[in-house]
Design an enzyme around this catalytic site. Structure first.
Site, PDB file in Angstrom:
ATOM      1  CG  ASN A 208      -1.646   4.566   3.400  1.00 58.32           C
ATOM      2  OD1 ASN A 208      -2.620   4.799   2.675  1.00 58.32           O
ATOM      3  ND2 ASN A 208      -1.457   3.380   3.967  1.00 58.32           N
ATOM      4  CE  LYS A 286      -3.575  12.808  24.283  1.00 57.10           C
ATOM      5  NZ  LYS A 286      -4.169  14.077  24.686  1.00 57.10           N
ATOM      6  N   PRO A 304       2.521  -8.421   8.419  1.00 57.25           N
ATOM      7  CG  PRO A 304       0.518  -9.483   8.942  1.00 57.25           C
ATOM      8  CD  PRO A 304       1.489  -8.463   9.450  1.00 57.25           C
ATOM      9  CG  ASP A 305       3.083  -8.850   1.365  1.00 58.36           C
ATOM     10  OD1 ASP A 305       1.972  -9.041   0.844  1.00 58.36           O
ATOM     11  OD2 ASP A 305       3.970  -8.164   0.837  1.00 58.36           O
ATOM     12  CB  ILE A 306      -2.635  -9.084   3.254  1.00 59.01           C
ATOM     13  CG1 ILE A 306      -2.518  -8.409   4.613  1.00 59.01           C
ATOM     14  CG2 ILE A 306      -3.972  -9.808   3.110  1.00 59.01           C
ATOM     15  CD1 ILE A 306      -3.396  -7.199   4.790  1.00 59.01           C
ATOM     16  CG  PHE A 324      -3.541  -2.356  -7.006  1.00 56.97           C
ATOM     17  CD1 PHE A 324      -4.439  -3.407  -7.049  1.00 56.97           C
ATOM     18  CD2 PHE A 324      -3.845  -1.188  -7.697  1.00 56.97           C
ATOM     19  CE1 PHE A 324      -5.632  -3.307  -7.756  1.00 56.97           C
ATOM     20  CE2 PHE A 324      -5.032  -1.076  -8.406  1.00 56.97           C
ATOM     21  CZ  PHE A 324      -5.925  -2.135  -8.441  1.00 56.97           C
ATOM     22  CE  LYS A 338       6.114  -3.483  -4.736  1.00 57.32           C
ATOM     23  NZ  LYS A 338       5.534  -2.163  -4.509  1.00 57.32           N
ATOM     24  CE  LYS A 342       4.309  -7.250  -2.300  1.00 53.91           C
ATOM     25  NZ  LYS A 342       3.584  -6.544  -1.254  1.00 53.91           N
TER      26      LYS A 342
HETATM   27  N1  CTP Z   1       0.222  -5.556   0.405  1.00 53.55           N
HETATM   28  C1  CTP Z   1      -0.357  -6.408   1.302  1.00 53.55           C
HETATM   29  N2  CTP Z   1       0.117  -6.464   2.586  1.00 53.55           N
HETATM   30  C2  CTP Z   1       1.148  -5.700   2.973  1.00 53.55           C
HETATM   31  C3  CTP Z   1       1.752  -4.808   2.044  1.00 53.55           C
HETATM   32  C4  CTP Z   1       1.267  -4.766   0.769  1.00 53.55           C
HETATM   33  O1  CTP Z   1      -1.307  -7.103   0.954  1.00 53.55           O
HETATM   34  N3  CTP Z   1       1.576  -5.770   4.224  1.00 53.55           N
HETATM   35  C5  CTP Z   1      -0.250  -5.564  -0.987  1.00 53.55           C
HETATM   36  C6  CTP Z   1      -0.948  -4.307  -1.440  1.00 53.55           C
HETATM   37  O2  CTP Z   1      -2.348  -4.384  -1.211  1.00 53.55           O
HETATM   38  C7  CTP Z   1      -0.624  -4.305  -2.920  1.00 53.55           C
HETATM   39  C8  CTP Z   1       0.726  -4.955  -2.994  1.00 53.55           C
HETATM   40  O3  CTP Z   1       0.857  -5.701  -1.785  1.00 53.55           O
HETATM   41  O4  CTP Z   1      -1.511  -5.103  -3.657  1.00 53.55           O
HETATM   42  C9  CTP Z   1       1.898  -4.075  -3.144  1.00 53.55           C
HETATM   43  O5  CTP Z   1       1.846  -3.023  -2.237  1.00 53.55           O
HETATM   44  P1  CTP Z   1       3.002  -1.920  -2.234  1.00 53.55           P
HETATM   45  O6  CTP Z   1       2.754  -0.985  -1.091  1.00 53.55           O
HETATM   46  O7  CTP Z   1       3.166  -1.356  -3.597  1.00 53.55           O
HETATM   47  O8  CTP Z   1       4.250  -2.835  -2.010  1.00 53.55           O
HETATM   48  P2  CTP Z   1       5.093  -3.161  -0.752  1.00 53.55           P
HETATM   49  O9  CTP Z   1       4.812  -4.556  -0.359  1.00 53.55           O
HETATM   50  O10 CTP Z   1       4.883  -2.118   0.280  1.00 53.55           O
HETATM   51  O11 CTP Z   1       6.557  -3.126  -1.355  1.00 53.55           O
HETATM   52  P3  CTP Z   1       7.626  -1.920  -1.385  1.00 53.55           P
HETATM   53  O12 CTP Z   1       7.801  -1.529   0.045  1.00 53.55           O
HETATM   54  O13 CTP Z   1       8.810  -2.579  -1.988  1.00 53.55           O
HETATM   55  O14 CTP Z   1       7.066  -0.867  -2.266  1.00 53.55           O
END
Ligand code: CTP
Length: 402
Positions: A208, A286, A304-306, A324, A338, A342
């Site tokens: 990204n 590849k 995983p959502d860290i 964030f 959010k 979270k």
């Molecule tokens: N984050 C994380 N691990 C992930 C995704 C997000 O730790 N797999 C954390 C980011 O570092 C940030 C926060 O979650 O602090 C929100 O990230 P954001 O991209 O805005 O949210 P998403 O979880 O992607 O939610 P959405 O798809 O609904 O925007």
């Protein structure tokens, strides 16, 4: 960051002494002066000429030369420094220190000093694990000696385990933390930053637009307030800050592992733009065009959502967890939801829609959302957002201490 600090550097006799010239170079680059004291065994591994050339000072080697010159030379030498640093601290030097022996210049200085002593042990894993060394280590800790490392890893002797000396960067960082002043002295703060790269095959990945600029600025601002910072970064386009522990990762999964290993922390700031999905059918070789006109189809699995994982831990949850929220519309309402979803304490929300130029840019306009409501900050440079946020974090942590 070490401007004007005087380091009395005692160089022990171990193979890890080969890292000392680099350490001296780094200390001087940070503005410190280095007075080298080379043990007889240390001189088997590094030459006095190398050490004095890099330190820009005479190398002290002999107890009796000094006492002949000034009678109390070793006392002066041990007191002139702001700190005595023993690198590498061998099993022998540690044993001498623990039992208060003064049998050569190094051990005499260590006994005569009224300054803090910091040591970076280095030895074979069996020597490190030996009950005598562990007993000496416990004694040194009880005496107030600061211990850096040792690390686990491959050793010069061919074995693997604990006993490998910490890297010069880690030693410099420990010194910076020792001399640091500010409200976050003694606090450990973890910061994630940058994008993640999720592989498609060995040469392609999904990424990204995050540059890592905001996370880097936050880590630097926290460090400037005295915090010990662990900075866990994906492949960012800006260099990491100096004098923080940098852990580089590629994928979301790697980032989660690194974060978990870095706990406990007093605060954790999740500024990374983590990929929400990884490619389930990533190829190990590849991917080639085969001329059939058939396009590859990527399948995805949610990462995983860290932030949520750490915020919802039952043990080791940092007392302050800050996330964030990168949003392109309905910023406040999405970010508020959010925060709750979270389980973090604060959310720093920003509008990253294309017209704002925020993602990858130098400025940011954020809203800080906590359980009590939201606070809109005007658009300002990312460095200033970082300074303000670091101050807010410091105020929160110091208030919590009272
Ligand atoms: N984050 C994380 N691990 C992930 C995704 C997000 O730790 N797999 C954390 C980011 O570092 C940030 C926060 O979650 O602090 C929100 O990230 P954001 O991209 O805005 O949210 P998403 O979880 O992607 O939610 P959405 O798809 O609904 O925007």
């Amino acid at each position: 960051m070490l401007t004007g600090k005087r380091i009395g550097l005692i160089i022990g006799g171990g193979i890890a002494a080969f890292k000392v010239p680099e350490l001296i170079r780094m200390l001087r680059a940070q503005g410190a002066s280095v007075t080298p004291i080379l043990t007889r065994a240390g001189a088997q591994f590094v030459t006095p000429l190398t050490i004095s050339s890099l330190a820009g000072e005479q190398v002290h080697q002999d107890l009796f030369d000094l006492t002949r010159e000034t009678e109390i030379g070793h006392i002066q030498l041990s007191r002139a420094a702001d700190i005595l640093l023993v690198v590498p601290a061998t099993a022998d030097l540690m044993a001498k220190m623990a039992s208060g022996l003064a049998s050569d210049l190094a051990s005499t200085l260590l006994l005569a000093t009224d300054k803090k002593v910091m040591i970076a042990p280095a030895m074979n894993v069996r020597m490190w694990d030996h009950p005598a060394t562990q007993r000496n280590l416990a004694q040194l800790r009880a005496d107030g000696v600061l211990i850096i490392g040792p690390d686990q890893g491959d050793m010069a002797c061919g074995e693997f385990g604990a006993g490998r000396m910490s890297e010069p960067t880690t030693i410099v960082q420990a010194l910076v933390a020792f001399f640091a002043q500010g409200p976050l002295v003694g606090k450990h703060v973890l910061v994630t930053s940058g994008p993640t790269h999720e592989p498609i095959d060995p040469v392609r990945y999904i990424a990204n637009r995050s540059s890592g600029a905001q996370g880097t600025a936050i880590a630097a601002a926290l460090r400037d307030l005295g915090a010990r910072v662990t900075f866990i970064t994906g492949p960012a386009s800006v260099p990491p800050p100096e004098n923080v522990t940098v852990i580089r990762v590629q994928t979301a999964q790697d980032m989660l592992n690194a974060v978990t290993q870095a706990l406990p922390a007093d605060a954790a700031i999740f500024a990374a733009a983590v990929a929400d999905w990884r490619v389930t059918n990533a190829a190990t070789r590849k991917m080639k065009k085969d001329g059939s006109g058939q396009m590859p189809v990527l399948e995805f699995t949610e990462n995983p959502d860290i932030l949520a994982t750490v915020a919802q831990r039952s043990t080791d949850r940092p007392p302050l967890v800050v996330g964030f929220a990168a949003e392109t519309h309905d910023v406040d309402s999405h970010a508020t939801a959010k925060r709750v979803r979270k389980g973090c304490d604060w959310i720093v929300a920003n509008d990253v829609s294309p017209g704002t130029g925020i993602m990858g840019g130098t400025e940011n306009a954020v809203t800080i959302i906590d359980a009590n409501g939201s606070d809109h900050w005007p658009r300002m440079p990312k460095a200033q957002v970082a300074t303000q946020l670091a101050r807010k974090i410091a105020a929160h942590l110091t208030k919590a201490d009272q």
